[in-house]
Design an enzyme around this catalytic site. Structure first.
Site, PDB file in Angstrom:
ATOM      1  N   TRP A 210       0.837  -1.200   0.000  1.00  0.00           N
ATOM      2  CA  TRP A 210       0.000   0.000   0.000  1.00  0.00           C
ATOM      3  C   TRP A 210       0.876   1.256   0.000  1.00  0.00           C
ATOM      4  O   TRP A 210       0.399   2.342   0.256  1.00  0.00           O
ATOM      5  CB  TRP A 210      -0.912   0.010   1.222  1.00  0.00           C
ATOM      6  CG  TRP A 210      -2.066  -0.943   1.146  1.00  0.00           C
ATOM      7  CD1 TRP A 210      -3.353  -0.637   0.823  1.00  0.00           C
ATOM      8  CD2 TRP A 210      -2.056  -2.359   1.385  1.00  0.00           C
ATOM      9  NE1 TRP A 210      -4.140  -1.763   0.845  1.00  0.00           N
ATOM     10  CE2 TRP A 210      -3.376  -2.837   1.177  1.00  0.00           C
ATOM     11  CE3 TRP A 210      -1.063  -3.277   1.732  1.00  0.00           C
ATOM     12  CZ2 TRP A 210      -3.718  -4.177   1.334  1.00  0.00           C
ATOM     13  CZ3 TRP A 210      -1.409  -4.611   1.879  1.00  0.00           C
ATOM     14  CH2 TRP A 210      -2.717  -5.048   1.683  1.00  0.00           C
TER      15      TRP A 210
ATOM     16  N   CYS B 238      -6.540  -5.114  -1.503  1.00  0.00           N
ATOM     17  CA  CYS B 238      -7.639  -6.005  -1.118  1.00  0.00           C
ATOM     18  C   CYS B 238      -8.447  -6.519  -2.301  1.00  0.00           C
ATOM     19  O   CYS B 238      -8.838  -7.691  -2.323  1.00  0.00           O
ATOM     20  CB  CYS B 238      -8.533  -5.315  -0.091  1.00  0.00           C
ATOM     21  SG  CYS B 238      -9.587  -3.990  -0.747  1.00  0.00           S
TER      22      CYS B 238
ATOM     23  N   HIS C  88     -13.549  -2.195   1.726  1.00  0.00           N
ATOM     24  CA  HIS C  88     -12.710  -3.391   1.813  1.00  0.00           C
ATOM     25  C   HIS C  88     -13.415  -4.519   1.085  1.00  0.00           C
ATOM     26  O   HIS C  88     -14.633  -4.712   1.224  1.00  0.00           O
ATOM     27  CB  HIS C  88     -12.437  -3.776   3.264  1.00  0.00           C
ATOM     28  CG  HIS C  88     -11.623  -5.032   3.398  1.00  0.00           C
ATOM     29  ND1 HIS C  88     -10.426  -5.206   2.735  1.00  0.00           N
ATOM     30  CD2 HIS C  88     -11.838  -6.170   4.104  1.00  0.00           C
ATOM     31  CE1 HIS C  88      -9.938  -6.392   3.026  1.00  0.00           C
ATOM     32  NE2 HIS C  88     -10.778  -7.006   3.852  1.00  0.00           N
TER      33      HIS C  88
ATOM     34  N   ASP D  91     -11.321 -14.319   3.421  1.00  0.00           N
ATOM     35  CA  ASP D  91     -10.595 -13.088   3.112  1.00  0.00           C
ATOM     36  C   ASP D  91      -9.109 -13.397   3.050  1.00  0.00           C
ATOM     37  O   ASP D  91      -8.528 -13.870   4.031  1.00  0.00           O
ATOM     38  CB  ASP D  91     -10.888 -12.035   4.182  1.00  0.00           C
ATOM     39  CG  ASP D  91     -10.390 -10.646   3.794  1.00  0.00           C
ATOM     40  OD1 ASP D  91      -9.684 -10.528   2.777  1.00  0.00           O
ATOM     41  OD2 ASP D  91     -10.699  -9.677   4.516  1.00  0.00           O
TER      42      ASP D  91
ATOM     43  N   GLU E  74     -31.163  -5.800  16.286  1.00  0.00           N
ATOM     44  CA  GLU E  74     -29.758  -5.379  16.323  1.00  0.00           C
ATOM     45  C   GLU E  74     -29.257  -5.292  17.766  1.00  0.00           C
ATOM     46  O   GLU E  74     -28.140  -5.722  18.076  1.00  0.00           O
ATOM     47  CB  GLU E  74     -29.584  -4.027  15.630  1.00  0.00           C
ATOM     48  CG  GLU E  74     -28.127  -3.622  15.498  1.00  0.00           C
ATOM     49  CD  GLU E  74     -27.933  -2.121  15.440  1.00  0.00           C
ATOM     50  OE1 GLU E  74     -26.904  -1.701  14.915  1.00  0.00           O
ATOM     51  OE2 GLU E  74     -28.798  -1.382  15.946  1.00  0.00           O
TER      52      GLU E  74
ATOM     53  N   TYR F 251      -6.837   4.414   0.512  1.00  0.00           N
ATOM     54  CA  TYR F 251      -8.217   3.956   0.671  1.00  0.00           C
ATOM     55  C   TYR F 251      -8.398   3.198   1.980  1.00  0.00           C
ATOM     56  O   TYR F 251      -9.528   2.944   2.417  1.00  0.00           O
ATOM     57  CB  TYR F 251      -8.654   3.108  -0.523  1.00  0.00           C
ATOM     58  CG  TYR F 251      -8.225   1.656  -0.470  1.00  0.00           C
ATOM     59  CD1 TYR F 251      -9.075   0.671   0.020  1.00  0.00           C
ATOM     60  CD2 TYR F 251      -6.970   1.260  -0.920  1.00  0.00           C
ATOM     61  CE1 TYR F 251      -8.694  -0.648   0.064  1.00  0.00           C
ATOM     62  CE2 TYR F 251      -6.578  -0.058  -0.879  1.00  0.00           C
ATOM     63  CZ  TYR F 251      -7.438  -1.019  -0.386  1.00  0.00           C
ATOM     64  OH  TYR F 251      -7.058  -2.333  -0.343  1.00  0.00           O
TER      65      TYR F 251
END
Length: 833
Positions: free
Chosen positions: A378, A413, A472, A495, A589, A655
């Protein structure tokens, strides 16, 4: 062997074995026979034995003298361990050998090495004897069944590839899916007679094939004898039979070698190894017994068969699209995916379990701790590789890794997610790329993203460690989860971007999306980490001079604002936020968050009073190189005058939310009149003040990093109440576009032309420019390099190509250089048969 001649015996004694005494005795017997004596008396035996024992003792003494250290080193004093006066003296141990330690082997731990490479194989004998052949060998076996030819029926237009949805794979081998029947034709030297002839089709994978491990599978044509793979004869014609074979729905995924074996009274003879009879077996989302079964034809077609995808990026309120060619059917990609598992040393026996395969792959797609596929960077300096924004597809990355055996530079990513998507779809696991806007990356392992302010309300960037990624990307793959309670199968998060370690390695998942939504973050794997990425609270703390911190504002809706993926069957986006979380502020929630707290997640319980002054930052659409004005609106919600000391900061950020440099800082003092109440209308007219901040392009252009994100944060303190006010806005600058045009009237195997055009819109030169172009099914990845594009000048690149298959597809192109990243263009084309 050392031979010593003694003085008491004519013979030469070769001191070899303990049975030297017997040899001496026999030698004396021979001497007596030569002298005419008929027998050896006990006295002679005793005497001769003693004599020769003395001879042996003398010989051993000479041997010791030859090997004595004093003989080799005349100046060294040799101390006998039998000497009672000698005392051993300690010394330093020898140093360890230099270099890396050798690879740990399984010798002494397992009887045979653990098979962990699909590319390694064992030699299977062409004839396996039932016993030891006689002195004249085997008799002629002409009367028994023999194999003349094996047809794998692997052409794209034949039934195997069509029924198994593998016609698009560019491979010379047969590719099928497990749990579903495929056919092979076997031609014998005579018609097959089931009453007297016995044969089997054998499948072998790995270097240590064993029936009990599922790495050696014989398939028989008769009902009375079956293995884990079903087999039967579907057709007979003269000397040729067609045999249907159904691999088990949970069998190992990979490359198998196939043999045909015939039993004779003397042994088993089989076909010799032939690479044309190798076949690949993949996961099968079309079969209900397979763990990756997906019972939605439209979704399945998108998540397994579609090569061209769209990856979303940018900002929550300014979403951009990036086209990507997954290329899962391109030549060599399947072998590269199998090599990734070989490189990870994943046992062959684990490769039928999609949970283990995806977890291992999530570690292998990055190179942090296992020399995996991609090197993440990055930094903005991509001198030793390809900039992440320059890639257009996965093919070059995977083929480069498989050929060089070295990690490929560089990725961020969305590159990790895109290449991982290729890996999963290539092996037959339904998958899709998902983008989470405002994704939390928390360094403390809680559900709080902490932003530290000083007493005056100015952000303390030195003490603020947590970051909020503008977006992401990760993957979702579809599978059952027998290791979890019922209801937690389906879509799973995996991921490959190296963020945090999981069980000692940089990997993440598979984590059940249903578990994340319902707060069951104790379920494996890494559900708590993904839960925090979409559910964290942004907490602003005011740090006092004595070091104590007090929460002054909690934003519970900022993180996980929007979760997107591509809509199946078209080019639109699909909002799947409700699959990860319940509506903000709902009772469901609150229940989920309370459950997450029971499993150890820490949340901010305080609810600081809301300030009676609101801050609003507008949505801006700005191109790279433009001057613009930022309008900061202050809204007074009280009936009293308010005065605020504010801080307006503008930063060039990656980002990932990490600041690169600050290009703007203002400290205006803002006064707002009290609200006025109208008696006739019974409501207040809110008083607002707009603070205009002028931003010149020269202040940020030289400091831009890739993706050209500007982050504005406004903080302040209301003098009358001491309350803290904050607002944040990410502005993604728009880049110029590439023009991509393709000649019309395209047909399969007829040459076509693609043209890329670009004009440098700036007054400065662009240096070190790469342009990449490719299209699934029509053009393999190609690129051009331009050392200099002067300001205001244009370029045109024309490339000829020949489409290989019909249908609708897209030609995509990117332009990338240090001064200007992620410039895209595309053209949709239709190829006729």
């Amino acid at each position: 062997m050392l031979a010593v001649r003694t003085a008491c015996c004519r013979c030469t004694l070769a001191v070899r074995r303990p049975w030297l005494h017997t040899w001496v005795y026999k030698q004396k017997q021979r001497t007596h026979r030569r002298s005419g004596s008929s027998r050896l008396t006990p006295a002679d035996s005793s005497f001769s034995l003693q004599l020769h024992l003395r001879c042996v003792h003398s010989a051993l003494q000479q041997i010791r003298s030859l090997h004595s250290p004093a003989r080799d080193h005349p100046h060294r004093t040799v101390t006998s361990m039998s000497d009672q006066s000698a005392t051993p003296t300690p010394s330093d141990p020898p140093p360890p050998p230099p270099g890396r330690p050798p690879k740990v082997m399984n010798r002494g731990r397992t009887a045979v090495p653990i098979a962990s490479s699909n590319s390694e194989s064992t030699d299977v004998p062409e004839f396996e004897h039932f016993g030891v052949p006689g002195p004249r060998g085997l008799p002629p076996l002409t009367e028994y069944l023999d194999i003349l030819d094996v047809d794998m029926m692997k052409k794209p237009n034949e039934s195997n590839k069509m029924n198994h949805h593998t016609t698009l794979y560019q491979s010379d081998s047969l590719i099928v899916r497990r749990g579903q029947e495929f056919e092979v034709k076997i031609t014998f030297n005579r018609p097959f007679n089931s009453a007297q002839d016995k044969f089997a089709v054998e499948f072998v994978i790995g270097s240590s094939p064993q029936y009990s491990k599922g790495t050696y599978i014989p398939v028989f044509p008769t009902k009375d004898r079956q293995s884990s793979w079903a087999g039967h004869i579907t057709n007979k014609s003269d000397n040729t039979i067609t045999m249907g074979i159904t691999p088990a729905a949970n069998c190992i995924v990979g490359k198998y070698h196939m043999y045909v074996a015939v039993a004779t009274p003397y042994g088993i003879r089989r076909t010799r190894r032939d690479i044309s009879r190798d076949l690949y077996i993949l996961f099968n989302p079309w079969v209900a017994d397979d763990a990756v079964f997906l019972d939605d034809e439209k979704e399945r077609d998108e998540c397994v068969m579609t090569e061209m995808g769209i990856i979303y990026h940018g900002a929550y309120d300014d979403i951009s699209e990036r086209n990507w060619n997954y290329g899962q059917f391109n030549y060599g990609v399947l072998d590269a995916c199998l090599y990734i598992m070989d490189r990870s040393e994943m046992p062959i026996t684990n490769r039928g379990d999609p949970i283990k395969v995806t977890r291992k792959a999530s570690a292998m797609l990055n190179s942090r701790d296992d020399d995996g596929v991609l090197v993440g960077s990055w930094s903005g300096d991509y001198t030793y590789g390809v900039a992440p924004t320059s890639w257009t597809g996965s093919t070059d990355i995977l083929l480069s890794y498989a050929s060089s055996k070295m990690p490929v530079c560089y990725a961020q990513c969305w590159v990790y997610a895109a290449v991982f998507n290729t890996f999963l779809r290539c092996l037959g696991i339904p998958s899709r790329v998902v983008t989470n806007f405002f994704s939390a990356h928390d360094n403390d392992g809680n559900l709080k993203t902490d932003i530290i302010l000083d007493e005056n309300g100015r952000i303390d960037r030195h003490r603020t460690k947590d970051s909020i990624w503008n977006y992401h990307c990760w993957n979702e793959c579809y599978m059952s989860r027998p290791d979890l309670p019922t209801g937690f199968g389906g879509w799973q998060v995996v991921d490959a971007t190296p963020q945090e370690t999981s069980d000692g390695m940089y990997r993440c998942g598979p984590a059940s999306v249903q578990a994340i939504k319902h707060g069951q973050i104790c379920f494996p794997f890494d559900a708590a980490f993904v839960f925090a990425e979409v559910n964290s609270d942004v907490v602003f703390y005011s740090r006092k001079k004595d070091g104590t911190m007090e929460p002054v504002k909690v934003n519970r809706t900022h993180i996980g604002r929007l979760v997107l993926t591509k809509n199946p069957g078209d080019l639109t986006r699909r909002d799947i936020t409700n699959q990860y979380k319940f509506s903000e502020g709902s009772a469901e929630e609150r229940t989920v968050l309370e459950k997450a707290e029971e499993y150890g997640c820490k949340r901010e319980k305080s609810n600081p009073a809301l300030a009676d002054v609101d801050l609003v930052l507008p949505t801006l659409e700005i191109s790279v190189g433009d001057d613009f004005e930022l309008s900061v609106e202050f809204i007074n919600r009280s009936d009293q005058e308010r005065t605020m000391d504010t801080y307006i900061s503008g930063n060039v950020v990656y980002y990932t939310g990490v600041s690169s440099s600050e290009f703007l800082f203002r400290t205006p003092t803002v006064e707002i009149e009290p609200n006025q109440k109208r008696a006739t209308l019974y409501f207040y007219i809110l008083q607002t003040v707009k603070e205009l901040v002028s931003v010149q392009s020269k202040s940020y252009m030289k400091q831009l990093v890739e993706q050209a994100n500007l982050h504005f944060i406004v903080t302040g303190k209301v003098n009358e109440t001491g309350q803290i006010i904050t607002a944040m806005k990410v502005v993604t600058l728009r880049n110029p576009k590439l023009s991509v045009e393709v000649s019309s009237g395209g047909k399969v195997n007829e040459e076509m032309m693609a043209t890329v055009q670009f004009t440098n819109p700036f007054t400065f030169n662009l240096e070190g420019v790469y342009i990449h172009m490719e299209g699934p099914g029509v053009m393999l990845p190609k690129f051009k390099y331009y050392s200099l594009i002067p300001g205001g000048s244009s370029l045109t690149w024309t490339e000829f190509f020949t489409p290989q298959r019909s249908g609708s597809t897209r030609m995509i192109a990117t332009l990338d250089c240090p001064a200007l990243r992620q410039v895209y263009g595309q053209a949709t084309i239709t190829i006729e048969p």
